[in-house]
Design an enzyme around this catalytic site. Structure first.
Site, mmCIF file in Angstrom:
data_model
loop_
_atom_site.group_PDB
_atom_site.id
_atom_site.type_symbol
_atom_site.label_atom_id
_atom_site.label_comp_id
_atom_site.label_asym_id
_atom_site.label_seq_id
_atom_site.Cartn_x
_atom_site.Cartn_y
_atom_site.Cartn_z
ATOM 1 N N MET A 1 -7.808 9.106 10.089
ATOM 2 C CA MET A 1 -8.531 9.653 9.230
ATOM 3 C C MET A 1 -9.334 10.772 9.490
ATOM 4 O O MET A 1 -10.089 10.977 8.509
ATOM 5 C CB MET A 1 -9.181 8.627 8.267
ATOM 6 C CG MET A 1 -8.178 7.436 7.716
ATOM 7 S SD MET A 1 -9.130 6.303 6.459
ATOM 8 C CE MET A 1 -9.760 5.247 7.744
ATOM 9 N N ASP B 1 0.836 -1.374 -0.102
ATOM 10 C CA ASP B 1 0.120 -0.012 0.068
ATOM 11 C C ASP B 1 0.869 1.280 -0.057
ATOM 12 O O ASP B 1 1.999 1.207 0.269
ATOM 13 C CB ASP B 1 -0.833 0.165 1.175
ATOM 14 C CG ASP B 1 -2.075 -0.741 0.935
ATOM 15 O OD1 ASP B 1 -2.415 -1.209 0.144
ATOM 16 O OD2 ASP B 1 -2.681 -1.186 2.164
ATOM 17 N N LYS C 1 -3.477 3.281 -2.575
ATOM 18 C CA LYS C 1 -4.715 3.955 -2.889
ATOM 19 C C LYS C 1 -4.532 5.268 -2.467
ATOM 20 O O LYS C 1 -4.238 5.393 -1.270
ATOM 21 C CB LYS C 1 -5.943 3.279 -2.349
ATOM 22 C CG LYS C 1 -6.256 2.030 -3.017
ATOM 23 C CD LYS C 1 -7.579 1.478 -2.164
ATOM 24 C CE LYS C 1 -7.180 0.823 -0.700
ATOM 25 N NZ LYS C 1 -8.145 0.344 -0.138
HETATM 26 N N1 SAH Z 1 -4.098 -0.133 9.241
HETATM 27 C C1 SAH Z 1 -3.623 1.012 9.646
HETATM 28 C C2 SAH Z 1 -4.485 2.239 9.426
HETATM 29 C C3 SAH Z 1 -5.063 2.381 7.992
HETATM 30 S S1 SAH Z 1 -6.325 3.663 7.738
HETATM 31 C C4 SAH Z 1 -2.941 1.048 11.023
HETATM 32 O O1 SAH Z 1 -3.132 -0.033 11.845
HETATM 33 O O2 SAH Z 1 -2.308 2.007 11.465
HETATM 34 C C5 SAH Z 1 -5.142 4.795 7.416
HETATM 35 C C6 SAH Z 1 -5.213 5.917 8.542
HETATM 36 O O3 SAH Z 1 -4.266 5.575 9.335
HETATM 37 C C7 SAH Z 1 -4.304 7.269 7.930
HETATM 38 O O4 SAH Z 1 -5.409 8.128 7.328
HETATM 39 C C8 SAH Z 1 -4.179 7.890 9.222
HETATM 40 O O5 SAH Z 1 -4.936 8.573 10.039
HETATM 41 C C9 SAH Z 1 -3.587 6.845 9.918
HETATM 42 N N2 SAH Z 1 -2.170 6.474 9.927
HETATM 43 C C10 SAH Z 1 -1.515 5.540 9.290
HETATM 44 N N3 SAH Z 1 -0.141 5.581 9.339
HETATM 45 C C11 SAH Z 1 0.051 6.716 10.240
HETATM 46 C C12 SAH Z 1 1.221 7.574 10.705
HETATM 47 N N4 SAH Z 1 2.407 6.939 10.468
HETATM 48 N N5 SAH Z 1 0.964 8.554 11.195
HETATM 49 C C13 SAH Z 1 -0.207 9.063 11.496
HETATM 50 N N6 SAH Z 1 -1.429 8.456 11.182
HETATM 51 C C14 SAH Z 1 -1.255 7.212 10.469
#
Ligand code: SAH
Length: 525
Positions: free
Chosen positions: A195, A56, A80
């Site tokens: 998000m 991703d 995406k």
């Molecule tokens: N599966 C992922 C989340 C996916 S949804 C997890 O467990 O972390 C994607 C959202 O995750 C982003 O829009 C943001 O809100 C958050 N996110 C993912 N990586 C991030 C990061 N390094 N710092 C801050 N927010 C993050």
């Protein structure tokens, strides 16, 4: 029994049965939140043997570099970006099924944890429906890791004993009918919003309307655990404005709750000596990037710009010389690369450190000496000045050099300073070119972009050739480095830099990575 076994062993392989799924296998793997070291041991092992990797946008590309993935593995970027229709998800599901049916070991690599707002469970459903075997490997989720790197615990004794993970649509026109903001406002504990950044204002309104005090501490962490991590602190009432004023964008995590106040006490990530500093490290691609690792651990955002690649020369003369090592009294190495290449040639010819019995060894620089010691050979001479001239001077002082036969293993174009230094010593010098350094422009794109954006604090150079090649890649224009400080490994590198029009701001006190790191810290303090 024996004839039975005999028959089985000679049976022709079974023809593929289209009704039965092939032996492919999908691992749904969490890549962690960004810091490439926050990946699990299991994820690393699976990546190393994967036939195909489907990853991703939020997966840090570094996780897949430097040999972490087989060179012949199929790489599928299905990142995406923005609000892309869910048809894409069907295409990803279909891709996973297809790869598995081709009999491949597939790693489906997802940011954070695959099952936390990651649609990993939908992919698992699709695989289950298709009869494809799979497993799920959890990862470190951003909702826990980003706060941790910002110095915010999601729970804290006496402050928060519950935490709720919430997702909101990025699309501000959509109403999150499935999130009951009013009951979240009453629930107490910590709220962690994934998000939510574009809709922060709206979410804040819903929470305060539900009865959550506008004075509740809040924080937004952007790019959590990445070197570019930024944190904005405020109250629930002020956080939306504070985040937009700071230009915070996705990906970011918002934390609402009294735990956010603990940051004042236990923030650490942004308080490291080089936090917020961006440094370009120019170093040959085949050299261990321990310099980059050290600077990263001190908090720097390191851009690795391998300005040169090392190309081994024809190994035949080297192998030949090493086979007759006993005919030399001295073997001299000018670099770690020379040691590594000579060692490979020695091993290739079936030899090992015992060949060096009775031969004295000289090394330019501590890294060269260490590379020798790692192979069981302690250098007899390591000159205080880590240059070929320095080695020549040191050898001149010794009583056991005059009239000897010397094998000198070095890089192409290294100059003749050493032979010149020993010219009147009646020695016989056999020079062997072990490798050439050639420019590698491909690695300099990220560095050039950062320089253009004027966001680079320092550039390190470890050799004269890295200066030359790096500037070549910038179109020969010394002005292109802008305000970045130039820090070099030693006098020869500094000379090369000055000759090419650069201002040298600092030089390592000795030709070691430690000293170079100290010099960087001094300059950027
Ligand atoms: N599966 C992922 C989340 C996916 S949804 C997890 O467990 O972390 C994607 C959202 O995750 C982003 O829009 C943001 O809100 C958050 N996110 C993912 N990586 C991030 C990061 N390094 N710092 C801050 N927010 C993050």
């Amino acid at each position: 029994m024996a004839p039975g076994i005999f028959r089985v062993m000679n049976a022709p392989p079974l023809p593929p049965d289209p009704a039965r799924p092939a032996s492919g296998f999908v691992s749904l793997v969490g890549a962690g939140p960004g810091d490439p070291e926050l990946i699990t041991v299991r994820a690393r092992a699976l990546l190393a043997r994967a036939d195909a990797v489907v990853y991703d946008a939020l997966v840090n590309p570094r996780i897949m570099q430097n040999g972490a993935v087989r060179a012949d593995a199929e790489m599928h970027d299905v990142g995406k970006r923005g609000g892309v229709p869910s048809a894409r998800q069907d295409a990803i599901n279909a891709l996973l099924v297809r790869l598995a049916r081709e009999g491949k070991r597939v790693v489906r690599l997802k940011g954070g944890d695959p099952l936390v707002f990651g649609r990993g469970s939908e992919e698992a459903q699709a695989l289950a429906q298709a009869g494809v075997s799979f497993e799920i490997v959890p990862g470190v989720t951003a909702g826990v890791a980003a706060p941790a790197y910002a110095g915010i615990p999601v729970t804290h004794r006496g402050v928060a004993s519950a935490v709720t993970f919430i997702t909101g649509h990025e699309d501000p026109t959509k109403v999150d009918s499935d999130v009951d903001w009013a009951s979240l406002a009453r629930a107490g504990g910590t709220l962690v919003l994934y998000m939510g950044v574009k809709r922060l204002r709206e979410i804040v309104a819903a929470l305060t309307a539900g009865g959550l005090s506008a004075d509740t501490p809040a924080a937004v962490v952007e790019w959590g655990t990445w070197p570019r991590q930024r944190t904005v602190e405020s109250t629930l009432g002020g956080i939306a404005h504070a985040a937009s004023a700071a230009g915070i964008a996705a990906p970011s995590i918002t934390i609402v709750g009294s735990v956010a106040r603990l940051r004042g006490e236990i923030a650490w990530f942004d308080r490291r000596p080089l936090s917020g500093r961006r440094i370009i490290v120019t170093r040959a691609r085949t050299q261990a990037s321990d310099l980059a690792t050290r600077l990263t651990e001190l908090g720097a955002d390191v851009i690795e710009a391998p300005a040169i690649v090392i190309v081994p020369a024809d190994p035949a003369p080297l192998r030949d010389a090493l086979r007759h090592l006993g005919e030399y009294q001295w073997v001299l190495f000018t670099s770690q690369n020379a040691v590594e290449i000579a060692w490979a040639a020695l091993r290739g010819a079936g030899g090992d450190a015992r060949r060096f019995a009775g031969v004295r060894v000289g090394a330019v620089g501590q890294a060269t000496a260490r590379a020798l010691l790692d192979r069981g050979i302690a250098a007899d001479v390591i000159p205080p000045r880590a240059t070929a001239e320095g080695l020549g001077d040191a050898l001149r002082q010794r009583p056991d050099v005059r009239g000897t036969r010397i094998l000198f293993i070095q890089a192409d174009g290294a100059g003749d300073a050493l032979p010149a230094a020993l010219r009147d010593m009646d020695t016989t010098m056999h020079e062997i070119v072990a490798y050439r350094t050639v420019p590698d422009a491909s690695g300099t794109n990220a560095a050039r972009d950062a320089l253009t954006a004027n966001s680079v604090d320092a550039i390190t150079f470890t050799s004269a050739s890295t200066v030359r090649f790096f500037l070549d890649a910038l179109g020969g224009n010394a002005g292109a480095v802008g305000g970045a400080r130039i820090i070099t490994m030693g006098p020869r590198t500094s000379d090369a830099a000055r000759m090419l029009g650069l201002t040298v701001h600092a030089e390592a006190a000795t030709a070691t990575i430690d000293a170079l790191v100290d010099a960087v810290r001094d300059v950027l303090r």
